[in-house]
Design a protein around this motif. Structure first.
Motif, PDB file in Angstrom:
ATOM      1  N   LEU A 197     184.759  56.834 130.903  1.00 17.79           N
ATOM      2  CA  LEU A 197     185.082  55.897 129.827  1.00 17.79           C
ATOM      3  C   LEU A 197     183.947  55.807 128.808  1.00 17.79           C
ATOM      4  CD1 LEU A 197     186.782  53.021 131.865  1.00 17.79           C
ATOM      5  CD2 LEU A 197     187.881  54.816 130.519  1.00 17.79           C
ATOM      6  N   LEU A 198     182.712  55.755 129.290  1.00 21.57           N
ATOM      7  CA  LEU A 198     181.571  55.710 128.375  1.00 21.57           C
ATOM      8  C   LEU A 198     181.467  57.007 127.576  1.00 21.57           C
ATOM      9  CD1 LEU A 198     178.806  54.062 130.613  1.00 21.57           C
ATOM     10  CD2 LEU A 198     180.103  53.012 128.749  1.00 21.57           C
ATOM     11  N   ALA A 199     181.771  58.132 128.209  1.00 24.14           N
ATOM     12  CA  ALA A 199     181.723  59.411 127.501  1.00 24.14           C
ATOM     13  C   ALA A 199     182.740  59.449 126.376  1.00 24.14           C
ATOM     14  CB  ALA A 199     181.968  60.558 128.482  1.00 24.14           C
ATOM     15  N   GLY A 200     183.917  58.890 126.608  1.00 20.65           N
ATOM     16  CA  GLY A 200     184.938  58.847 125.567  1.00 20.65           C
ATOM     17  C   GLY A 200     184.508  57.997 124.387  1.00 20.65           C
ATOM     18  N   VAL A 201     183.920  56.838 124.667  1.00 18.47           N
ATOM     19  CA  VAL A 201     183.415  55.972 123.593  1.00 18.47           C
ATOM     20  C   VAL A 201     182.319  56.693 122.815  1.00 18.47           C
ATOM     21  CG1 VAL A 201     182.181  53.833 123.090  1.00 18.47           C
ATOM     22  CG2 VAL A 201     184.027  53.840 124.780  1.00 18.47           C
ATOM     23  N   ALA A 202     181.433  57.382 123.527  1.00 20.70           N
ATOM     24  CA  ALA A 202     180.353  58.116 122.860  1.00 20.70           C
ATOM     25  C   ALA A 202     180.905  59.222 121.971  1.00 20.70           C
ATOM     26  CB  ALA A 202     179.408  58.703 123.908  1.00 20.70           C
ATOM     27  N   ALA A 203     181.949  59.917 122.434  1.00 25.39           N
ATOM     28  CA  ALA A 203     182.535  61.000 121.650  1.00 25.39           C
ATOM     29  C   ALA A 203     183.176  60.500 120.369  1.00 25.39           C
ATOM     30  CB  ALA A 203     183.562  61.754 122.496  1.00 25.39           C
ATOM     31  N   ASP A 204     183.717  59.274 120.388  1.00 21.92           N
ATOM     32  CA  ASP A 204     184.331  58.702 119.190  1.00 21.92           C
ATOM     33  C   ASP A 204     183.323  57.984 118.306  1.00 21.92           C
ATOM     34  OD1 ASP A 204     186.794  59.653 119.927  1.00 21.92           O
ATOM     35  OD2 ASP A 204     187.478  57.768 120.826  1.00 21.92           O
ATOM     36  N   ARG A 205     182.150  57.712 118.838  1.00 16.83           N
ATOM     37  CA  ARG A 205     181.144  56.956 118.080  1.00 16.83           C
ATOM     38  C   ARG A 205     180.093  57.872 117.455  1.00 16.83           C
ATOM     39  NH1 ARG A 205     177.679  55.417 115.492  1.00 16.83           N
ATOM     40  NH2 ARG A 205     176.517  53.453 115.495  1.00 16.83           N
ATOM     41  N   TRP A 206     179.638  58.905 118.186  1.00 15.12           N
ATOM     42  CA  TRP A 206     178.547  59.744 117.729  1.00 15.12           C
ATOM     43  C   TRP A 206     179.023  61.149 117.361  1.00 15.12           C
ATOM     44  CZ3 TRP A 206     176.040  57.642 122.684  1.00 15.12           C
ATOM     45  CH2 TRP A 206     175.448  56.395 122.421  1.00 15.12           C
ATOM     46  N   ASN A 207     178.119  61.935 116.853  1.00 13.89           N
ATOM     47  CA  ASN A 207     178.404  63.317 116.493  1.00 13.89           C
ATOM     48  C   ASN A 207     178.721  64.113 117.760  1.00 13.89           C
ATOM     49  OD1 ASN A 207     177.575  66.249 116.070  1.00 13.89           O
ATOM     50  ND2 ASN A 207     177.472  65.489 113.977  1.00 13.89           N
ATOM     51  N   ARG A 208     179.926  64.656 117.822  1.00 11.81           N
ATOM     52  CA  ARG A 208     180.377  65.315 119.054  1.00 11.81           C
ATOM     53  C   ARG A 208     179.594  66.586 119.356  1.00 11.81           C
ATOM     54  NH1 ARG A 208     186.685  64.229 117.470  1.00 11.81           N
ATOM     55  NH2 ARG A 208     186.834  62.126 118.336  1.00 11.81           N
ATOM     56  N   LYS A 209     179.223  67.328 118.314  1.00 11.05           N
ATOM     57  CA  LYS A 209     178.449  68.550 118.561  1.00 11.05           C
ATOM     58  C   LYS A 209     177.100  68.213 119.195  1.00 11.05           C
ATOM     59  CE  LYS A 209     178.241  71.990 115.577  1.00 11.05           C
ATOM     60  NZ  LYS A 209     177.865  72.838 114.408  1.00 11.05           N
ATOM     61  N   ARG A 210     176.409  67.216 118.638  1.00 13.50           N
ATOM     62  CA  ARG A 210     175.104  66.841 119.179  1.00 13.50           C
ATOM     63  C   ARG A 210     175.238  66.327 120.611  1.00 13.50           C
ATOM     64  NH1 ARG A 210     172.865  63.516 113.878  1.00 13.50           N
ATOM     65  NH2 ARG A 210     172.686  65.346 112.482  1.00 13.50           N
ATOM     66  N   LEU A 211     176.328  65.618 120.880  1.00 13.44           N
ATOM     67  CA  LEU A 211     176.545  65.096 122.225  1.00 13.44           C
ATOM     68  C   LEU A 211     176.723  66.241 123.220  1.00 13.44           C
ATOM     69  CD1 LEU A 211     176.945  62.454 123.848  1.00 13.44           C
ATOM     70  CD2 LEU A 211     179.395  62.650 123.371  1.00 13.44           C
ATOM     71  N   MET A 212     177.487  67.270 122.836  1.00 16.38           N
ATOM     72  CA  MET A 212     177.715  68.408 123.724  1.00 16.38           C
ATOM     73  C   MET A 212     176.432  69.199 123.951  1.00 16.38           C
ATOM     74  SD  MET A 212     181.424  69.546 122.133  1.00 16.38           S
ATOM     75  CE  MET A 212     181.792  70.895 123.249  1.00 16.38           C
ATOM     76  N   ILE A 213     175.634  69.357 122.899  1.00 13.44           N
ATOM     77  CA  ILE A 213     174.366  70.062 123.040  1.00 13.44           C
ATOM     78  C   ILE A 213     173.423  69.292 123.960  1.00 13.44           C
ATOM     79  CG2 ILE A 213     172.276  70.785 121.801  1.00 13.44           C
ATOM     80  CD1 ILE A 213     174.098  71.468 119.414  1.00 13.44           C
ATOM     81  N   ALA A 214     173.350  67.962 123.769  1.00 13.23           N
ATOM     82  CA  ALA A 214     172.487  67.141 124.626  1.00 13.23           C
ATOM     83  C   ALA A 214     172.917  67.252 126.088  1.00 13.23           C
ATOM     84  CB  ALA A 214     172.524  65.689 124.169  1.00 13.23           C
ATOM     85  N   ALA A 215     174.227  67.277 126.329  1.00  9.59           N
ATOM     86  CA  ALA A 215     174.724  67.396 127.703  1.00  9.59           C
ATOM     87  C   ALA A 215     174.292  68.721 128.327  1.00  9.59           C
ATOM     88  CB  ALA A 215     176.252  67.278 127.713  1.00  9.59           C
ATOM     89  N   ASP A 216     174.349  69.798 127.551  1.00 11.93           N
ATOM     90  CA  ASP A 216     173.917  71.097 128.066  1.00 11.93           C
ATOM     91  C   ASP A 216     172.420  71.117 128.355  1.00 11.93           C
ATOM     92  OD1 ASP A 216     176.305  72.414 128.271  1.00 11.93           O
ATOM     93  OD2 ASP A 216     176.203  73.366 126.304  1.00 11.93           O
TER      94      ASP A 216
END
Length: 414
Positions: free
Chosen positions: A63-82
């Motif tokens: 649920l928190l990941a979904g909120v983060a994906a709609d709130r922040w830059n999705r590309k940066r979020l995916m890179i940070a996760a990697d």
């Protein structure tokens, strides 16, 4: 306006290339984790705990990941996760090489890697929607299924063989795969989200908005719960194959080959997916998967690791077909601004009990026979099949033809 074929969609190719490499690395360690634990502790229950730890973040943080994906830059979020996943795996490599690996460190690294996967997966549907037109989404999901099938086919035997060369080797490959994924994401040009205003409403309100959208779609709501129980059983049965294969004296490479057969059949299902979508309704496709679960009855009659592997291969063939229609339809009809939250709610429902599958399998194998363990998962599959068959919302499943009427975003035409 003509639609560019997926194979010529530059950003789609980059996205899938990065995911292919990172998924391949993850598949290497899917078998390496339990083999490492069994080598250190000789305990199937502890192997189940590690698999539980790797899956648990999906229930805790979706649920928190979904909120983060709609709130922040999705590309940066995916890179940070990697980046986080690569560092976690690298720390495990270091302790293996120094001969200082502890069981609880393995649990911790598996948990951190799983957490990174949750945030990556939470943002990924938005990236897919941004670069692929709605009418192509079922085909795009099927392509992703084929990619996942390839790594399921290659990953386990290679992971088992690499583990035989050295306990750290599959984990080194996994860390490198995340680095390749980062490079592919950096090379993509399309924004992963539409222009949007910052939503400053309370966290509970934002999550509730995604929940309400999914709940008002009876078919998608029921499918999420059906997936949930299925996701409990699949990891559990796969762990059973690893443990009883080890008990029968099979090598890591041989156990990996058994798991690769599962991947081979999901790959076959991906190739057959267009034929299924043309010939069958969405309801028929979903029921085909649910009733395929009963193949595990064969193991109850003849408790052999090869029979168990063969019994789940028909199920493996149906998985990518179901994913292509259900996931493709859901991503296509969901508004972009709430896509991350809707996907996170769906993921939370579908994966809530998934960590309990390998955990239950590990403890059951430590206390009762393999036949009794598989019987538990067989009953679960029977309940799923009956529920799906009798469900009114599954009976009234939508048609993929509805996607032709959806608006094609400008960003997808390239």
């Amino acid at each position: 306006m003509s639609t560019v074929p997926l194979r010529r969609n530059r950003d789609f190719v980059l996205l899938e290339a990065g995911r292919l490499l990172s998924s391949a690395g993850s598949q290497l360690t899917t078998i390496a984790y339990p083999l490492l634990v069994l080598a250190l502790t000789h305990s199937p229950a502890k192997a189940g705990i590690v698999s539980f730890a790797r899956l648990m973040p999906h229930a805790l943080f979706a649920l928190l990941a979904g909120v983060a994906a709609d709130r922040w830059n999705r590309k940066r979020l995916m890179i940070a996760a990697d980046v986080v996943r690569a560092l976690a795996i690298a720390s495990l490599v270091a302790t293996i090489l120094l001969h200082r690996t502890s069981f609880w460190q393995i649990v911790f690294v598996a948990f951190v890697e799983g957490t990174g996967a949750v945030f990556f997966v939470g943002a990924q549907p938005g990236a897919l929607r941004a670069i692929v037109p709605p009418r192509q989404l079922p085909a795009a999901v099927a392509t992703q299924g084929a990619r996942a099938s390839i790594v399921r086919l290659v990953g386990p035997p290679v992971g088992g063989a690499l583990f035989g060369l050295g306990r750290a080797v599959p984990f080194v490959a996994d860390a490198a795969s995340y680095a390749f994924s980062i490079v592919s994401l950096l090379a993509m040009r399309t924004p992963f989200q539409e222009a949007r205003e910052v939503d400053r409403s309370p966290l509970r309100t934002r999550i509730a908005e995604g929940f309400r959208f999914l709940w008002r779609q009876p078919f998608l709501r029921t499918a999420a719960f059906l997936y949930g129980l299925g996701n409990f059983a699949i990891p559990g049965v796969l762990l059973v194959i690893v443990v009883i294969g080890k008990r029968h004296g099979l090598s890591g490479g041989e156990i990996g080959a058994l798991l690769a057969a599962f991947g081979a059949c999901t790959l076959l299902g991906s190739f057959l997916s267009p034929l299924y979508r043309r010939a069958l309704s969405m309801r028929a496709i979903l029921l085909l998967e649910l009733w395929a679960w009963l193949g595990t009855v064969a193991f109850l009659v003849w408790p052999n690791v090869y029979v168990l592997t063969a019994s789940i291969l028909p199920l493996a063939t149906t998985l990518p077909v179901t994913d292509s229609v259900v996931d493709g339809y859901r991503v296509a009809i969901t508004p972009d601004r709430i896509l991350g939250r809707v996907e996170s709610v769906r993921s939370n429902i579908a994966l809530l009990v998934a960590p309990l599958g390998p955990l239950a399998a590990g403890f059951l194998l430590a206390s009762v026979s393999a036949r009794a363990t598989v019987a538990v998962f067989t009953v679960c599959g029977l309940l799923l099949a009956v529920w799906g068959t009798l469900s009114p919302s599954i009976r009234q499943a939508p048609s993929l033809a509805e996607l032709d009427d959806l608006h094609v975003p400008v960003s997808s035409a390239r």
